[in-house]
Each structure stands twice: as structure tokens, then as C-alpha cells.
Design a protein around this motif. Sequence first.
Motif, short mmCIF file in Angstrom:
data_model
loop_
_atom_site.label_atom_id
_atom_site.label_comp_id
_atom_site.label_asym_id
_atom_site.label_seq_id
_atom_site.Cartn_x
_atom_site.Cartn_y
_atom_site.Cartn_z
N ARG A 185 0.87 -1.18 0.00
CA ARG A 185 0.00 0.00 0.00
C ARG A 185 0.90 1.22 0.00
O ARG A 185 1.93 1.26 0.66
CB ARG A 185 -0.92 -0.01 1.21
CG ARG A 185 -0.22 0.31 2.48
CD ARG A 185 -1.08 0.11 3.69
NE ARG A 185 -0.16 -0.21 4.79
CZ ARG A 185 -0.52 -0.49 6.01
NH1 ARG A 185 -1.78 -0.54 6.33
NH2 ARG A 185 0.37 -0.75 6.94
N GLY B 161 -0.20 5.39 2.43
CA GLY B 161 -0.99 5.20 3.63
C GLY B 161 -2.26 6.00 3.59
O GLY B 161 -2.64 6.57 2.56
N VAL B 162 -2.92 6.05 4.71
CA VAL B 162 -4.17 6.80 4.84
C VAL B 162 -3.87 8.28 4.74
O VAL B 162 -2.75 8.72 4.92
CB VAL B 162 -4.81 6.47 6.20
CG1 VAL B 162 -6.02 7.35 6.44
CG2 VAL B 162 -5.19 5.01 6.26
N GLY C 26 -3.21 10.33 2.57
CA GLY C 26 -2.66 10.79 1.31
C GLY C 26 -3.63 10.57 0.16
O GLY C 26 -3.84 11.46 -0.64
N LEU D 189 -1.02 7.94 11.27
CA LEU D 189 -0.91 6.92 10.23
C LEU D 189 0.12 7.31 9.19
O LEU D 189 0.86 6.47 8.67
CB LEU D 189 -2.27 6.69 9.57
CG LEU D 189 -3.31 5.99 10.44
CD1 LEU D 189 -4.67 5.99 9.77
CD2 LEU D 189 -2.88 4.57 10.75
N ARG E 88 3.77 6.60 10.39
CA ARG E 88 4.31 5.25 10.62
C ARG E 88 5.23 4.92 9.46
O ARG E 88 4.95 5.26 8.31
CB ARG E 88 3.18 4.23 10.75
CG ARG E 88 2.56 3.89 9.44
CD ARG E 88 1.33 3.05 9.59
NE ARG E 88 0.47 3.37 8.44
CZ ARG E 88 -0.70 2.82 8.20
NH1 ARG E 88 -1.20 1.96 9.03
NH2 ARG E 88 -1.39 3.16 7.14
#
Lengths: 350, 350
Positions: A327, A330-331, A333, B324, B327
Motif C-alpha cells: 500500500r 498510507g491513509v 494521502g 498513520l 508510521r
Amino acid sequence: MSPTPPALAELLDSAAAGDRVALARLLSVVERCGGRSGEVAGYAYAAPPPYTVGLTGAPGSGKSTLTNELVGVARRGWPAGEDGAAAEAVGHVAVLAVDPSSPFSGGAILGDRVRMQRHATDPSVFIRSMATRGHLGGLALAVPEAVRVLGAAGFPLVFVETVGVGQMEVEVASAADTTVVVVTPGWGDAMQASKAGLLEIADVFVVNKGDRPGVNEARRDLQQMLDLSAPSDWRPPVLTTVASTGAGIDELWDAVARHRAHLVSTGGLELRREARLEQELRRVLAALVLEEVRALAAGRRFEEAVRAIAKGELDPYRAAEDLLRRRRGGVGGTSVGGTTVGGTTVGGTT
Amino acid sequence: MSPTPPALAELLDSAAAGDRVALARLLSVVERCGGRSGEVAGYAYAAPPPYTVGLTGAPGSGKSTLTNELVGVARRGWPAGEDGAAAEAVGHVAVLAVDPSSPFSGGAILGDRVRMQRHATDPSVFIRSMATRGHLGGLALAVPEAVRVLGAAGFPLVFVETVGVGQMEVEVASAADTTVVVVTPGWGDAMQASKAGLLEIADVFVVNKGDRPGVNEARRDLQQMLDLSAPSDWRPPVLTTVASTGAGIDELWDAVARHRAHLVSTGGLELRREARLEQELRRVLAALVLEEVRALAAGRRFEEAVRAIAKGELDPYRAAEDLLRRRRGGVGGTSVGGTTVGGTTVGGTT
């Protein structure tokens, strides 16, 4: 053609200026989109939280009537404390009636309209029902955000009333500064309250329908259970009310006020709220991450991985690690930007 | 000092060569560490899956005795089919007795030892109980992996028996090629089976303790429920057994064999297994991602974010997105490597 829906920024301004229709629309956005509406969350959490009173209990225990009466008394303000604390005006009062089992909300429930009547002429009272409508994370996230929206819109006191006593209802009701647990003489033995986890969350117990037989037994059962629970610096009082006549409501409001004064004087209020914020952040994290998983599980790579496992070329653990490693960004973006909601889904039904 | 535990690779070799002690240790690794033991998962999923028969039903329905008897009959092999399919030898048979409510496993349960006696002299039968011991994702992930380990170790037939009828038990039992639901005449009306979701998962119904009053009523209730369910290409037969005398066991094994033949001839077996793999992969993904959330929620950045939200400088959604985004490397690279288990936790009690 319906008129173009107002932009989110306009709604925020109008709601803060006292426009109830704008506020209702804002709550619909929260209900539908939750934190996706970055602007709403920013608005909601910038203001200090309102004082929140949760009410929960079995269906038929008379919670709605009780809340209704409580609103009337609360409008008079916080009473002066025994410890010399001065009386305090309350100003506007809001009620969130939460029904996790209902797909309807926003005043669509008959009960809502009936209840509105009592306070319909009082512009300081705002009543709103809420249900899950595909909110990221469901009511467990939508309700706290709605409470903060109400706080930001000028309501220093919010009642959160839940229908039913399922896990979700208990969770929602207990995410309050003061949690009132309502039982009835006919509700059965106190063991049920204990089983449902209500004993742990109650700051105040109310035996409603106190004109029925069995009140003393219900009170005694609750007191016995409290005798058996771990000692704490606050022992939940057990009150009796008859919501339909208003009997005992003043005493109930006094008990809520005493609990609030206790929380303030011991510093417990701050601790409670911080623990709640931690839980909220943890839930938002989990919800966003779950979205990632859903997206991963819907993609072509997922199907390929399943086929590879079926052929014995891969095991699910390695496959999962591969999918997670691939992935990108990430979240935040890509898939869960804060802007996806703002301009597009604000309108619609309220 | 206990002797140095054998390396995982040695266990895999020994288990595949028929060493039952090595197999038991391997299953302990699965139970404790699940897919973390990259080598075990790789070994387990490289081999074709064994045929899996799940048995579930209320406590006291006699599932254990039934499974025990069924193992004896199954050892004789798959019977010849009515459609002309030839009889088939079965070879080794394994039983996984799953108890989600018990912290004990690996033969620690009394019932296990009692049951072992019947097949104790038969080296082709392997019986093992399983419970949750901190496995990533719990039994829902540990059981499928254990089944695959058994398949890779040379067992073409695995019975998975669950204790209780909770959500988890039903889930575990239904992740089988053929699911047998056991009820008793005294178990109450068939509505309960329907409520517990057993109707949807049953491929074969057994009314056990068939020498007690009420058998006909129980059979009739089940048939009526089946009349009401959606038509499908397989209608679950309703059989009667007396596990304690062995009555009806041959017919039960025949029904399982008929269902297997049906699945094979219609292509349903492949579809079922693919759906199961999809679910497994989804669960592994969710479990790994949940670990990420836990790690994020335990860090210093999380605490800082909570404090910023409390001050009104940040909202939970933006905070979650920040966490998030920050990370690094994601799963697999750092916290959930496949190597953490291999050398360290293989020994211990089995």
C-alpha cells in the motif's frame, strides 16, 4: 431541481450564529460522513466540550419522558452546591436521542415530534435523534463528534439518551460526564443491571415509574449491588422518580449537579475527558485502518493473493504482509482525504 | 535446565515424517504464535488442505462421543457413492477439539484423556484440543492454520469439534467442508437452532440421544425449518443417532460422504475453499492492521496527540491521519517480522 446546497463553511458560520436548520444539517453531515468532513471536526473540537449527561436503560423504562422533564429543570441552571459553589446558568440545552437499531434520524421518528412539542416554543432547547447512516466507525464515533458540534454551536449542556441496553447503547451512554442509569420496578432483579454492565457505568441510578409496586425491592437490590462493588470516591445515589408526573425530577437534577461538582472538585472530570479522547482517537485510528484493509481486500492484488494461496504458492500471513507492504502513501494521502466530503455531500436530506 | 528446544525446521521435518510429539509441538506454536511463525504457515499452506468435517451443537448434546464414534467409522474409509464413485481409503484421521472458553489445551483437558483411550492404540488417529493462547486473531485464525498443519503432516481427514454454540464456535465449525450440527430431543424447539445461526451452516443435522422422548418432534421441527429456508442444491438430511451405543453412526458417515461427493461433483468444494481462503486472508490482514493500531496507540506521539486534542489544537481525525502518515515501513518491515518466533518460542510446554 433542488437549490444548490450551502457550502460547509457557510453551515458552520450559520450554526455558530444560532441557525437551527444549519445546525441540523451539520449534524446530518456528522451522521453520514463523520470525521471525513475535516472542517466539521476541526470546528467541533476547537471549542471546549459541553457538559454531557448520558441516560440509558431498558426500553420502556421511561427514559424519554425522564429526559424531557430533566431538560425542563436543567433550563433553570445548575443549583448552588452544598460546598458553597454558586448557582450557574445553563443557557441552551441540547438532547441527542440515539437509536442504534433505527435507520431513521433527524426528526424522522414519531417520538421525536411528540417530544418536541413540550419544548417546541423554547428556542433554547434543541432536540435531535441520531442513527447510524454509514458513518465511519458508526455511532461510537458519530455521537462524540455530534456532542462536540453542539458544544461548538453554543450548547454548554447536552443530554445523550440511548434506546435499548445493548453493548453499543451502553458504550454511547457511558461516554458522558455523568451517566444516569434508569431502571423500573418491573424491570426484574438488579442482577440484570449488573449483567448488562450498567452497574459499572452508572453515576446515578434512577428507579423510574416509582408509583408502581416493587420500588423498594428495586432500590434495595441496587443498594445491595453497590455494597458489593469496589469502593470508589463516588457512590452512585439511588433515586426514585415518576417521570410522567415530574415527581423526583428536581432531586435527580440535584444528584447530577452533585456528581458534576464532585468531578470538578476531585479533578475526575479532566481525567474522564482525557480517557474519552484517548478512546476516540483509538477508534478513529481503527476505523481509518479498517478502511485501508477493506480497500486492500477489494483489490485485484487480493484476488491474486487468494489464488496463489489456493495453489499452495503462498500462505495467508505472507500474503497479508505483502499486501500491507505494497500500500502506498498510507491513509490520508489518497483514499481518506479530508476534502472528499466538504464540497460534495453536504446537501441532501436533513 | 531444560534441554534446548528443537529448531522449527526440525519440528517440521519430524512432524512430516510421522513424529506425533513434533506435531503436537508444532500445533502449540500455531496456537501461541499463529502466522508469526512464517515457516509453519509456509509449510502448512504448501500442502493441499485435508477434508474437514466440523461438528457443533449445544453443550451436552454428545458431540464428543459422536465425534469419537465417527472417527472409528471414518477409519474404514469413504464409502462407494450411489453415483458409482469408488470407495476410498482415508488413512490417518485427526480431531481438533476447540474450546474458545478454555485457557487449557494440548491434552490438558480431562475429556481429552478419556477420549484418547478409545483410539489410544490406533497410531492413525491423532486427537488434540485447542484453546486461545494469545494467538494473533484468536481461534478464528489458529484453527484453520492448525487444520492445514495437520493436512501437511499427512492427515487427509480432520474433524473439528467445537464446545458450545457461541458466535465463535459457530464460526469455527462452519469453516469446514462439511458441517454437522448436533441437537438433542431435550434441546428445545428448533427455533433455537435457527436463532443461533445453526440452520444456515448445517450440511447435515443429527438428532443425537435418539433413544430419548421427543426425537420425532425434534426431527419434525428441523424439517419444517428446512422447508422454510431458501431452496438450495443441497438439502441437509436430518439423521438420528445414539452416540453412546453407536446406533446411526454408519448412516451419519454415509451422509457426510454423500455431502462430500455432492460438493466434489458440483464444484462446490472449490468455491467453498476459495471463499474460506478469502476470509482467512481478510482476517489476517485485519489482525496485522489491528496490531499496527495498538502500536500507534501505545506510543508517545499518541499521547501528544491526545493532549493537543484536549487543548483544542487538533481533532481526532486529523490526529489519526497524522499518526498513520508517520508510521514508517508499515507492517512486515519492523514489528511483525516472520522471524521473531522461529528460534525463540518453539520449546515450552506442549
